[in-house]
Scaffold this motif. Sequence first.
Motif, PDB file in Angstrom:
ATOM      1  N   LYS A  82       3.629   9.370   1.919  1.00 34.51           N
ATOM      2  CA  LYS A  82       3.461  10.799   2.211  1.00 34.51           C
ATOM      3  C   LYS A  82       3.934  11.694   1.064  1.00 34.51           C
ATOM      4  CE  LYS A  82       3.510  13.667   6.231  1.00 34.51           C
ATOM      5  NZ  LYS A  82       3.438  13.474   7.667  1.00 34.51           N
ATOM      6  N   SER A  83       5.158  11.468   0.582  1.00 37.27           N
ATOM      7  CA  SER A  83       5.647  12.317  -0.515  1.00 37.27           C
ATOM      8  C   SER A  83       5.034  11.885  -1.849  1.00 37.27           C
ATOM      9  CB  SER A  83       7.179  12.290  -0.576  1.00 37.27           C
ATOM     10  OG  SER A  83       7.674  10.974  -0.469  1.00 37.27           O
TER      11      SER A  83
ATOM     12  N   TYR B  31      11.702   0.260   9.098  1.00 41.58           N
ATOM     13  CA  TYR B  31      10.493   0.094   8.264  1.00 41.58           C
ATOM     14  C   TYR B  31       9.899  -1.307   8.414  1.00 41.58           C
ATOM     15  CZ  TYR B  31      13.552   3.621   6.120  1.00 41.58           C
ATOM     16  OH  TYR B  31      14.409   4.664   5.920  1.00 41.58           O
TER      17      TYR B  31
ATOM     18  N   CYS C 159       9.040   4.793  -1.206  1.00 41.42           N
ATOM     19  CA  CYS C 159       7.800   5.575  -1.013  1.00 41.42           C
ATOM     20  C   CYS C 159       7.235   5.391   0.389  1.00 41.42           C
ATOM     21  CB  CYS C 159       6.762   5.203  -2.062  1.00 41.42           C
ATOM     22  SG  CYS C 159       6.383   3.447  -2.102  1.00 41.42           S
ATOM     23  N   TYR C 160       7.675   4.359   1.111  1.00 37.80           N
ATOM     24  CA  TYR C 160       7.180   4.065   2.459  1.00 37.80           C
ATOM     25  C   TYR C 160       5.651   4.076   2.450  1.00 37.80           C
ATOM     26  CZ  TYR C 160       7.121   3.978   7.596  1.00 37.80           C
ATOM     27  OH  TYR C 160       6.900   3.634   8.909  1.00 37.80           O
TER      28      TYR C 160
ATOM     29  N   LEU D 121       6.178  -2.045   7.416  1.00 41.72           N
ATOM     30  CA  LEU D 121       5.667  -1.543   6.135  1.00 41.72           C
ATOM     31  C   LEU D 121       5.087  -2.661   5.269  1.00 41.72           C
ATOM     32  CD1 LEU D 121       5.483   0.751   4.005  1.00 41.72           C
ATOM     33  CD2 LEU D 121       7.774   0.071   3.252  1.00 41.72           C
TER      34      LEU D 121
ATOM     35  N   PHE E 103       9.121  -2.726   0.229  1.00 37.26           N
ATOM     36  CA  PHE E 103       7.950  -3.139   1.009  1.00 37.26           C
ATOM     37  C   PHE E 103       8.335  -4.334   1.892  1.00 37.26           C
ATOM     38  CE2 PHE E 103       5.962  -1.025  -2.761  1.00 37.26           C
ATOM     39  CZ  PHE E 103       5.422   0.041  -2.081  1.00 37.26           C
TER      40      PHE E 103
ATOM     41  N   HIS F 138      19.555   4.487   2.548  1.00 32.54           N
ATOM     42  CA  HIS F 138      20.424   5.650   2.782  1.00 32.54           C
ATOM     43  C   HIS F 138      21.898   5.220   2.888  1.00 32.54           C
ATOM     44  CE1 HIS F 138      16.751   7.727   2.862  1.00 32.54           C
ATOM     45  NE2 HIS F 138      16.931   8.548   3.883  1.00 32.54           N
TER      46      HIS F 138
ATOM     47  N   ASN G 274      21.528  -3.374   4.407  1.00 33.50           N
ATOM     48  CA  ASN G 274      20.216  -2.857   4.015  1.00 33.50           C
ATOM     49  C   ASN G 274      19.120  -3.560   4.833  1.00 33.50           C
ATOM     50  OD1 ASN G 274      18.556  -2.474   0.727  1.00 33.50           O
ATOM     51  ND2 ASN G 274      18.276  -1.363   2.606  1.00 33.50           N
TER      52      ASN G 274
ATOM     53  N   HIS H 294      24.065   2.005  -2.234  1.00 33.23           N
ATOM     54  CA  HIS H 294      22.739   2.075  -2.864  1.00 33.23           C
ATOM     55  C   HIS H 294      22.492   3.460  -3.452  1.00 33.23           C
ATOM     56  CE1 HIS H 294      21.225  -1.837  -1.359  1.00 33.23           C
ATOM     57  NE2 HIS H 294      22.148  -1.615  -0.416  1.00 33.23           N
TER      58      HIS H 294
ATOM     59  N   TRP I 207       8.194  11.111   6.463  1.00 39.52           N
ATOM     60  CA  TRP I 207       9.181  12.156   6.690  1.00 39.52           C
ATOM     61  C   TRP I 207       9.119  13.108   5.495  1.00 39.52           C
ATOM     62  CZ3 TRP I 207       9.720   6.951   7.047  1.00 39.52           C
ATOM     63  CH2 TRP I 207      10.046   6.425   8.303  1.00 39.52           C
TER      64      TRP I 207
ATOM     65  N   GLU J 186      18.911  -1.889   8.122  1.00 38.99           N
ATOM     66  CA  GLU J 186      18.210  -0.607   7.924  1.00 38.99           C
ATOM     67  C   GLU J 186      16.690  -0.843   7.872  1.00 38.99           C
ATOM     68  OE1 GLU J 186      19.254   0.981   4.072  1.00 38.99           O
ATOM     69  OE2 GLU J 186      18.887   3.060   4.665  1.00 38.99           O
ATOM     70  N   MET J 187      16.274  -1.869   7.142  1.00 40.74           N
ATOM     71  CA  MET J 187      14.844  -2.150   6.990  1.00 40.74           C
ATOM     72  C   MET J 187      14.230  -2.557   8.326  1.00 40.74           C
ATOM     73  SD  MET J 187      13.898  -1.598   3.889  1.00 40.74           S
ATOM     74  CE  MET J 187      12.292  -2.377   3.847  1.00 40.74           C
TER      75      MET J 187
ATOM     76  N   ALA K 281      10.818  -3.959  -5.369  1.00 37.80           N
ATOM     77  CA  ALA K 281      12.158  -4.429  -5.762  1.00 37.80           C
ATOM     78  C   ALA K 281      13.208  -3.521  -5.137  1.00 37.80           C
ATOM     79  CB  ALA K 281      12.287  -4.354  -7.289  1.00 37.80           C
TER      80      ALA K 281
HETATM   81  C1  SAM Z   1      12.670   7.136   4.324  1.00 39.90           C
HETATM   82  S1  SAM Z   1      11.543   5.963   3.714  1.00 39.90           S
HETATM   83  C2  SAM Z   1      10.739   6.816   2.411  1.00 39.90           C
HETATM   84  C3  SAM Z   1       9.888   7.938   2.933  1.00 39.90           C
HETATM   85  C4  SAM Z   1       8.886   8.497   1.941  1.00 39.90           C
HETATM   86  N1  SAM Z   1       9.517   8.966   0.729  1.00 39.90           N
HETATM   87  C5  SAM Z   1       8.120   9.623   2.631  1.00 39.90           C
HETATM   88  O1  SAM Z   1       8.327  10.794   2.293  1.00 39.90           O
HETATM   89  O2  SAM Z   1       7.339   9.331   3.532  1.00 39.90           O
HETATM   90  C6  SAM Z   1      12.624   4.852   2.869  1.00 39.90           C
HETATM   91  C7  SAM Z   1      11.901   3.732   2.135  1.00 39.90           C
HETATM   92  O3  SAM Z   1      12.891   3.078   1.337  1.00 39.90           O
HETATM   93  C8  SAM Z   1      12.657   1.688   1.318  1.00 39.90           C
HETATM   94  N2  SAM Z   1      13.938   1.023   1.026  1.00 39.90           N
HETATM   95  C9  SAM Z   1      14.985   0.799   1.848  1.00 39.90           C
HETATM   96  N3  SAM Z   1      15.980   0.187   1.168  1.00 39.90           N
HETATM   97  C10 SAM Z   1      15.566   0.044  -0.106  1.00 39.90           C
HETATM   98  C11 SAM Z   1      16.143  -0.485  -1.280  1.00 39.90           C
HETATM   99  N4  SAM Z   1      17.380  -1.017  -1.286  1.00 39.90           N
HETATM  100  N5  SAM Z   1      15.409  -0.477  -2.409  1.00 39.90           N
HETATM  101  C12 SAM Z   1      14.161   0.033  -2.423  1.00 39.90           C
HETATM  102  N6  SAM Z   1      13.557   0.573  -1.347  1.00 39.90           N
HETATM  103  C13 SAM Z   1      14.252   0.568  -0.195  1.00 39.90           C
HETATM  104  C14 SAM Z   1      12.058   1.398   2.694  1.00 39.90           C
HETATM  105  O4  SAM Z   1      11.227   0.249   2.650  1.00 39.90           O
HETATM  106  C15 SAM Z   1      11.272   2.683   3.008  1.00 39.90           C
HETATM  107  O5  SAM Z   1       9.922   2.529   2.665  1.00 39.90           O
END
Ligand code: SAM
Length: 292
Positions: free
Chosen positions: A56-57, A94, A52-53, A97, A77, A142, A86, A146, A22, A89-90, A119
């Motif tokens: 992409k960014s 995701y 970082c998923y 991933l 990951f 999100h 959370n 957090h 995204w 959400e995962m 982590a």
């Molecule tokens: C929206 S994606 C990131 C998208 C990425 N920045 C890009 O532009 O494609 C959100 C990422 O946050 C990670 N995530 C979710 N909760 C988390 C947490 N509590 N701590 C660390 N990473 C987390 C997920 O595994 C996922 O890879």
Amino acid sequence: MSDTRTLMSATVAQDLDTIKGWFNASDRRMFARILERQARLGELGDVVELGCYLGKSAVLIGDYLRPGETFTVLDLFESDAPDAENSVEMQRSYSTLTQAAFERNYLRFHPDLPVVVKAPSSAIVDHVAPASCRFIHIDASHLYEHVATDVDSACKLLRPDGIVVFDDFRAEHTPGVACAVWEAVLNKGLQPICLTESKLYGTWGDAGGVRADLEAWLSHDPFGFVETQRVAGHPMLRAKVRLAPAPAVAHPSAPKPAAPIPEPHPRTGLRRIAKDWLPPVVHARIAAARRR
Ligand SMILES: C[S@@+](CC[C@H](N)C(=O)[O-])C[C@H]1O[C@@H](n2cnc3c(N)ncnc32)[C@H](O)[C@@H]1O
């Protein structure tokens, strides 16, 4: 590390779009502009991405790393989320991933990996020194709790004029990000610089210089739109900008540009005489018959 592979380019839209994620046009160009400006001004510092998923960014941010700087990316990951919400959400967004998939993608664009931390985002303060960063992208969980912690981490890790970017600060499905980000503006001293469709850019330092630079750029860029809004006394830009057309020397993997549409041939010979001398109604019937 010596490497003879041909790497893909984050500035070629088609290359970056081989990574699922995204990261829309406005934010790709905003990131590039802000990171280029930091290079122009000689602002050195480390760089962090929380969440970082598949990269992409991170791949685009990695283009702007300079010698001596460290880029740290952090993600859960495949590891367990720190709480039940959370976890949901995962699972929802995701679940497939893996760290290996992120690393494979990153290495298609860059010869070396960033520092990769597996982590929860709250752990970033254990891996990066206080006041060491010039740019932090917050895009992990999100959920409010957090993101509020990520706000505090960013405040601790950024250098005085460092820039923080929050993803999904206004989406219907992410009210927790909105709450944490506006709370930071109202109660934690975050100075908003700019907002796009998806992200809010801010600093705990001087927002004026970078805001003026973005405004000057966007008001002249043929693909840009910018206006200033004030929120609770804070001026901020509202910006949109499309990707620039492909550069003149295209990357080998970019699709070939469409051939130019040929100029119509001037009418010659019998057709020109017919057009010039026959009554229009007769000429129109002949032309229609030819078309059929
Ligand atoms: C929206 S994606 C990131 C998208 C990425 N920045 C890009 O532009 O494609 C959100 C990422 O946050 C990670 N995530 C979710 N909760 C988390 C947490 N509590 N701590 C660390 N990473 C987390 C997920 O595994 C996922 O890879």
